[in-house]
Design a protein around this motif. Structure first.
Motif, PDB file in Angstrom:
ATOM      1  N   LYS A 296      -9.068   8.933  16.099  1.00  0.00           N
ATOM      2  CA  LYS A 296      -8.510   7.592  16.177  1.00  0.00           C
ATOM      3  C   LYS A 296      -9.313   6.805  17.205  1.00  0.00           C
ATOM      4  CE  LYS A 296      -4.224   5.101  16.800  1.00  0.00           C
ATOM      5  NZ  LYS A 296      -2.852   5.164  17.271  1.00  0.00           N
TER       6      LYS A 296
ATOM      7  N   ASP B 224      -2.722  -3.376  11.688  1.00  0.00           N
ATOM      8  CA  ASP B 224      -2.254  -2.180  12.395  1.00  0.00           C
ATOM      9  C   ASP B 224      -1.482  -1.259  11.455  1.00  0.00           C
ATOM     10  OD1 ASP B 224      -3.379  -3.034  14.692  1.00  0.00           O
ATOM     11  OD2 ASP B 224      -1.520  -3.629  15.686  1.00  0.00           O
ATOM     12  N   ALA B 225      -0.625  -1.866  10.630  1.00  0.00           N
ATOM     13  CA  ALA B 225       0.207  -1.065   9.728  1.00  0.00           C
ATOM     14  C   ALA B 225      -0.653  -0.362   8.672  1.00  0.00           C
ATOM     15  CB  ALA B 225       1.253  -1.952   9.063  1.00  0.00           C
TER      16      ALA B 225
ATOM     17  N   GLU C 105      -3.893   0.371   8.772  1.00  0.00           N
ATOM     18  CA  GLU C 105      -4.732   1.403   9.390  1.00  0.00           C
ATOM     19  C   GLU C 105      -3.939   2.693   9.560  1.00  0.00           C
ATOM     20  OE1 GLU C 105      -6.463   0.207  13.060  1.00  0.00           O
ATOM     21  OE2 GLU C 105      -7.848  -1.203  12.129  1.00  0.00           O
ATOM     22  N   ASN C 106      -2.694   2.531   9.954  1.00  0.00           N
ATOM     23  CA  ASN C 106      -1.839   3.705  10.132  1.00  0.00           C
ATOM     24  C   ASN C 106      -1.643   4.444   8.823  1.00  0.00           C
ATOM     25  OD1 ASN C 106      -0.933   4.801  12.446  1.00  0.00           O
ATOM     26  ND2 ASN C 106       0.915   3.577  12.607  1.00  0.00           N
TER      27      ASN C 106
ATOM     28  N   ARG D 245      -4.670   6.272   7.955  1.00  0.00           N
ATOM     29  CA  ARG D 245      -4.779   7.445   8.812  1.00  0.00           C
ATOM     30  C   ARG D 245      -3.859   8.575   8.348  1.00  0.00           C
ATOM     31  NH1 ARG D 245      -3.902   4.716  13.453  1.00  0.00           N
ATOM     32  NH2 ARG D 245      -5.870   3.614  13.486  1.00  0.00           N
ATOM     33  N   SER D 246      -2.758   8.211   7.683  1.00  0.00           N
ATOM     34  CA  SER D 246      -1.859   9.257   7.197  1.00  0.00           C
ATOM     35  C   SER D 246      -2.525  10.055   6.068  1.00  0.00           C
ATOM     36  CB  SER D 246      -0.524   8.673   6.744  1.00  0.00           C
ATOM     37  OG  SER D 246      -0.664   7.977   5.531  1.00  0.00           O
TER      38      SER D 246
ATOM     39  N   SER E 178       4.480  -1.366   3.825  1.00  0.00           N
ATOM     40  CA  SER E 178       4.218  -1.628   5.246  1.00  0.00           C
ATOM     41  C   SER E 178       3.732  -3.051   5.454  1.00  0.00           C
ATOM     42  CB  SER E 178       3.145  -0.683   5.786  1.00  0.00           C
ATOM     43  OG  SER E 178       3.457   0.641   5.538  1.00  0.00           O
TER      44      SER E 178
ATOM     45  N   GLN F  94      12.716   0.874   8.119  1.00  0.00           N
ATOM     46  CA  GLN F  94      11.988   1.165   9.355  1.00  0.00           C
ATOM     47  C   GLN F  94      12.921   1.194  10.561  1.00  0.00           C
ATOM     48  OE1 GLN F  94       8.802  -1.693   9.506  1.00  0.00           O
ATOM     49  NE2 GLN F  94       7.551  -0.521   8.074  1.00  0.00           N
TER      50      GLN F  94
ATOM     51  N   GLY G 268      -2.253   0.085  16.998  1.00  0.00           N
ATOM     52  CA  GLY G 268      -1.061   0.435  16.239  1.00  0.00           C
ATOM     53  C   GLY G 268      -0.214   1.502  16.902  1.00  0.00           C
TER      54      GLY G 268
ATOM     55  N   GLN H  40       3.595   1.704  16.470  1.00  0.00           N
ATOM     56  CA  GLN H  40       4.250   2.228  15.278  1.00  0.00           C
ATOM     57  C   GLN H  40       4.662   3.687  15.431  1.00  0.00           C
ATOM     58  OE1 GLN H  40       1.962   1.204  11.687  1.00  0.00           O
ATOM     59  NE2 GLN H  40       1.024  -0.363  12.921  1.00  0.00           N
TER      60      GLN H  40
ATOM     61  N   THR I 101       1.356   7.954  12.465  1.00  0.00           N
ATOM     62  CA  THR I 101       0.880   7.433  11.189  1.00  0.00           C
ATOM     63  C   THR I 101       1.997   7.222  10.181  1.00  0.00           C
ATOM     64  OG1 THR I 101       0.354   9.712  10.698  1.00  0.00           O
ATOM     65  CG2 THR I 101      -1.461   8.289  11.325  1.00  0.00           C
ATOM     66  N   THR I 102       3.034   8.039  10.252  1.00  0.00           N
ATOM     67  CA  THR I 102       4.148   7.825   9.323  1.00  0.00           C
ATOM     68  C   THR I 102       5.386   7.387  10.095  1.00  0.00           C
ATOM     69  OG1 THR I 102       4.725  10.157   9.444  1.00  0.00           O
ATOM     70  CG2 THR I 102       3.303   9.487   7.647  1.00  0.00           C
ATOM     71  N   ARG I 103       5.153   6.788  11.257  1.00  0.00           N
ATOM     72  CA  ARG I 103       6.239   6.348  12.137  1.00  0.00           C
ATOM     73  C   ARG I 103       7.153   7.506  12.500  1.00  0.00           C
ATOM     74  NH1 ARG I 103       6.996   0.718  12.244  1.00  0.00           N
ATOM     75  NH2 ARG I 103       5.433  -0.303  10.996  1.00  0.00           N
TER      76      ARG I 103
END
Lengths: 436, 301, 317
Positions: A261, A403-404, A406-407, A410-411, A429, C83, C258, C261, C264-266
């Motif tokens: 990251k 940001d959302a 990218e996350n 990344r998952s 998202s 969320q 980020g 958050q 990655t999957t919160r």
């Protein structure tokens, strides 16, 4: 020994000290520091990261003896932007001249009434590349709230020593020729990983490539990313987004990413290893590589062109909030700092790539060679890419959506979701982040 | 039990041995076993280790920090890093230390005094509306502080004190936590009879508070003071927003150590270490007082 | 005061009457004077932000743009916001994972510290040292310890042949790591508060219990714990409040873009992080205000349940 007596005496001492402290605190509250009685004017300049303005401040103070510049520099961009936004919202406390990063400028443009409109103060549009001006101007074109500082022209940084070991060319021209497109880039990556063996990967992360590709594709068409120019969320209908997403996933599919990251301690640390060999490289990234990798890696890095054309990622603006009580003087200073000459000074001091076309042919910039990056002609490489860029509109909520997404990307990288699941998630998202 | 019933003539005898046992166990009762020592040593090690680790990282170069396997002994660069820390003109580290002392010190004194007053009143005085008021005190603790920054900021602007140290002192002088802590402690630790006796002697409430209650509250006040000081020494979010950049507290100054896209971890660690040292000193001095305060309570009871 | 209409006292007794009145005033008025400083400061610096936040939560309120009154719309949206509920789940999960062992450990530690042993001051001061370190520093250190490639934990586990764990990537591992950070910081603190309360328990009670033949364990359950009730209520409530407002540890655990958050999957985004994400990343101040109000409500409900639980578990009076 009487503990109670001792305790009481100590408590008295503490109380006295606190009383003193309160008085001192009260006395210390008059640091508003605007116009002094002797006509001396204090201007507060707020920046983050590295702007390279120290010399310019001195120069300006020398030329204007009635001006005193109080500069403050914040390390962390996220914290800086949060605090700046709160101060702008509350209507006081922001500096007279404030730096705004590309990711936050759209947000500030939405509140254009809280900033001085440079168009009312002799705005010389020709001092900056057109797309840079557009980013800091309201959609109707009536108000420009920021003057461009630097830009983040894109290139690809690579490790010559690792390329050599893997039997790839090391010369920057030849390397650039290896990957005219991102598909070629992935082929080279597979080749590299196969030859390097072990745990070695090709790129540092998927998000770095994703952001670069997105800005490139959006520049070709349609000129915006997550939001169209009317600020409607177009995440799942914009082909540029899907293309960037798919390419980034192709990189992951080919197992080319080290899964780091960016801007974390782990990422920093990986520069001292052979874990990855190339890195999507906006102009400002070069300083980053140099600091993270350290002297041991001097001369082991070089810079080639980025696949898929050109692009820019990052860069900043200087603005004057209307809450400033020294607007006239602040505007003068902001203009001075962002003038073509000012930009060259910042380039000399901190390597910030100028955003003024007037500098692009300046030999000082054009012929500049970076010793750390095997004497790569940094100026030339980066400037060629940004000269003819088309403007890309970034919506008001761009940062939140980015940001959302990218996350979610990344998952996939961490193996928590498949590419398809992550895409479905990303659509949700994006909606949540955009508040629709 | 059955033994006592069936052997009445030895009852007297066994009671004697029991008493002897009790006197023995009176000293035994609170004596630590080897297992206790083991627990204490492990706890102590775990408590101190991350701090030690901080010293190790602060005294080594960035390259060494991320080496595998890690090095467990301090390196030789601490002096260089500390010097670099105080040399950074932007960071204003020395000034920020002074500011933090003023801020945390003033808040601590205020909170301890106000909390002791109110905590005592809630614990030992009967007055109309006390339950409702107490509920409000507890409720004030439940408000998430983070969102309050914007309205607080607007307010400081009304008062014309934005940017000054007062902005980070005034909002923290009341502490629902403190009042609640003192109240819960006072209920248990201050006997009602003591207060009644003083009242019969004709002492005013203030007098009772000062000479009867306050000494008894010392352990709670000491803990509260210590934790208040540490909390506001380490506070970041509000000072970061509220203070003008040329007037930072130590945590705000620390956040400036990273520059842009690059963070010098060993310098940050050195800064964190220097910011922690004053607190350690406070704990060593104040902590002794705290512990003896606790012991005092024990002796009195 | 109408009761001053009482028969006129002879001259020599006026002073005592004046004194009686003063004493009555003292009796009636001084409690309010004692709590006044708290409420004055709260009224100025606490109430306004509170009311303002609630007012904002009834609006569509972008931090920098135009505001529009929307009534309870934010709250309606919040109730259907996946969320938000995810953040609520994480917050409670991390709270339970961290607090249950923390309390057990703190009580055990307090009992141990309550014994007579050598170097008492050293050990007692030792347990509060973690609290000296700022959260930011703790998290920084722990992220180094839990780092995937160069972290201490993975290095040790590697010695046992375990492959490197990406601590931030999984729900269980991130909750565990965050809980460890929280517990490291707060166990000693709670132990010390328990210790102070234990020291105030009269020794005679233990002696009496010992005479009755109660073992140490039995003494703990029948003497120590019931008398600790006010302190237990106090620590539970403050822990709930701290737990529901957990913010810095998970935020800094996986730094970088980020970070707000929470993975990655919160998987470790807490409620307060969600509040900040809405307020200062999405700049939806009204919605963030509604999240704040919900957090407040949540703390209130859990606190009430807990007071009830503690009362039942440790006896009521």
């Amino acid at each position: 020994m009487s503990p109670t007596m001792r305790g009481t005496r100590r408590m008295l001492a503490v109380t006295a000290a606190a009383g003193l402290a309160l008085t001192m605190a009260a006395c210390g509250s008059d640091d508003g520091g605007d116009a002094g009685s002797d006509g001396q004017i204090t201007l507060k300049v707020s920046t983050f990261g590295t702007f390279g303005y120290d010399e310019l401040y001195k120069e300006y103070e020398a030329a204007n003896p009635n001006i005193k510049i109080v500069a403050s520099n914040e390390g962390d961009l996220g914290k800086y932007t949060t605090a700046l936004t709160q101060r702008i919202a509350a209507g006081s406390g922001a500096g007279d001249v404030v730096a705004i990063e590309e990711g936050a400028i759209a947000q500030m443009v939405k509140a254009a009434d809280r900033f001085v409109n440079f168009q009312d103060h002799g705005f010389e549009a020709g001092n900056w590349v057109d797309w840079k001006n557009k980013q800091a101007t309201t959609p109707d074109g009536s108000s420009t709230i920021g003057l461009g500082t630097d830009i983040g022209g894109l290139a690809m940084c690579y490790r010559t020593d690792l390329f050599e070991k893997a039997g790839l060319p090391t010369d920057r021209e030849e390397v650039s020729a290896l990957w005219p497109t991102w598909d070629d880039f992935i082929k080279v990556g597979k080749d590299y990983v196969a030859k390097a063996g072990g745990e070695a990967k090709f790129v540092d992360s998927s998000t770095n490539s994703y952001n670069s590709i997105l800005m490139q594709e959006a520049g070709i068409a349609p000129g915006y990313t997550y939001f169209d120019t009317e600020d409607n969320l177009v995440f799942d209908s914009n082909p540029a987004v899907k293309k960037a997403w798919d390419t980034a996933n192709a990189i992951l599919d080919a197992d080319l990413s080290a899964g780091l990251k960016t801007f974390t301690p782990e990422w920093d640390a990986a520069f001292k290893t052979d874990d990855f060999a190339v890195l999507g490289c906006p102009a400002w990234m070069t300083g980053n590589i140099k600091n993270n990798a350290g002297d041991d890696f001097a001369g082991k890095w070089d810079i080639a062109t980025i696949p898929g054309g050109t692009g820019s990622w990052g860069g900043s603006f200087m603005a004057v909030p209307t809450q400033s009580k020294q607007q006239e003087e602040a505007i003068k200073l902001a203009k001075f700092l962002t003038s073509p000459e000012g930009q060259m000074s910042a380039f000399g001091e901190a390597g910030a790539l100028p955003s003024s076309p007037k500098n692009f042919d300046n030999p000082e910039l054009k012929d500049f060679k970076n010793e750390y990056f095997s004497d790569a002609p940094i100026g030339e490489i980066f400037i060629d890419g940004v000269r003819d860029l088309k403007p890309v509109y970034l919506g008001e909520k761009n940062q939140a959506v980015r940001d959302a997404i990218e996350n979610d990307l990344r998952s996939v990288e961490q193996g928590q979701r498949t590419a398809d699941e992550a895409w479905q998630q990303a659509i949700a998202s994006a909606k949540a982040a955009a508040g629709v | 039990m059955t033994a006592v019933v069936t052997e009445p003539e030895t009852g007297q005898n066994s009671k004697k041995t029991l008493r002897r046992k009790v006197v023995e166990s009176n000293t035994q009762l609170f004596r630590a076993s080897p297992l206790n020592y083991l627990v204490l040593v492990i706890t102590f090690f775990l408590s101190v280790f991350p701090l030690y680790w901080m010293l190790v990282m602060a005294s080594r170069t960035n390259d060494e920090i991320v080496q595998m396997p890690p090095s467990f002994v301090p390196g030789s660069n601490l002096g260089t890093h500390v010097e670099a820390l105080f040399d950074q003109a932007d960071v204003l580290f020395a000034k920020s230390l002074m500011n933090s002392f003023i801020v945390a010190g003033t808040i601590t004194v205020g909170v301890v005094i106000f909390s002791s007053l109110a905590g005592f009143a809630f614990a030992k005085l009967k007055f109309r509306g006390s339950n409702v008021l107490l509920a409000i005190v507890v409720l004030t603790m439940m408000v998430p502080v983070q969102l309050g920054t914007v309205p607080l900021y607007i307010m400081m602007d009304w008062f014309g004190i934005q940017g000054s140290l007062s902005t980070v002192i005034l909002p923290y002088l009341f502490s629902g936590f403190g009042v609640f802590l003192v109240r819960q402690y006072a209920i248990q630790a201050i006997p009602d009879e003591l207060i009644e006796a003083a009242r019969v002697d004709g002492a005013s409430t203030l007098r009772i508070f000062w000479s009867v209650v306050l000494p008894g509250l010392r352990p709670a006040a000491a803990i509260l003071g210590l934790f208040t000081f540490m909390t506001y020494w380490n506070d970041f979010l509000w000072p970061f927003v509220a203070l003008s950049p040329e007037n930072p507290t130590v945590q705000v100054a620390l956040s400036r150590l990273s520059s842009g896209y690059y963070t010098d971890q060993s310098l940050v660690m050195a800064g964190t270490l220097m910011a922690t040292l004053p607190l350690l000193v406070v704990v060593v001095f104040f902590g002794r007082q705290l512990i003896s305060g606790i012991m005092d309570g024990a002796v009195k009871a | 005061m109408s009761d001053t209409l009482a028969p006129v006292q002879p001259a020599q007794t006026t002073r005592p009457a004046w004194r009686v009145r003063l004493s009555r005033l003292d009796h009636k008025g001084s409690p309010y004077a004692f709590v006044a400083p708290f409420f004055i400061f709260f009224g100025i610096f606490g109430a306004f932000p509170l009311i303002y936040t609630f007012w904002v939560s009834l609006h569509d309120w972008p931090l920098l743009g135009e505001h529009a009154f929307t009534g309870l719309e934010n709250y309606q949206n919040l109730l259907q916001d996946a969320q938000f509920w995810n953040a609520a789940k994480n917050t409670l999960g991390i709270f339970v994972v961290s607090t249950v062992p923390q309390f057990a450990l703190a009580l055990w530690l307090a009992v141990t510290l309550n014994r007579k042993f050598r170097a008492q001051t050293l050990f007692r001061v030792g347990v509060i040292i973690p609290n000296v370190t700022s959260v930011a520093a703790v998290t920084l250190i722990f992220s180094m310890i839990f780092a995937k490639s160069f972290g201490l934990v993975n290095w040790v586990l590697g010695g046992f042949g375990v492959t490197a764990i990406d601590w931030a990537a999984h729900t269980w591992s991130s909750w565990l790591a965050i809980s460890l950070m929280v517990d490291w910081r707060w166990t000693g603190y709670n132990a010390l508060i328990f210790l102070a309360a234990m020291q105030a328990i009269p020794k005679e009670l233990y002696e009496a219990a010992a005479i009755d033949g109660a073992s140490r364990t039995r003494q703990f359950w029948s003497v120590t714990l019931p008398l600790l009730r006010p302190t237990l209520i106090f620590t539970t409530i403050t822990s709930i409040i701290g737990g529901v407002q957990l913010f810095t540890e998970p935020l800094l655990f996986a730094p970088g873009a980020g970070a707000i958050q929470g993975g990655t999957t919160r998987q470790f985004q807490t409620l307060t992080m969600y509040l900040i994400e809405n307020g200062f990343t999405r700049f939806e101040f009204g919605y963030a205000g509604a999240v704040a109000a919900m957090i407040f409500l949540l703390v209130l409900i859990i606190s009430l349940i807990n007071i009830w639980l503690v009362r039942r578990l440790v006896g009521s009076d």
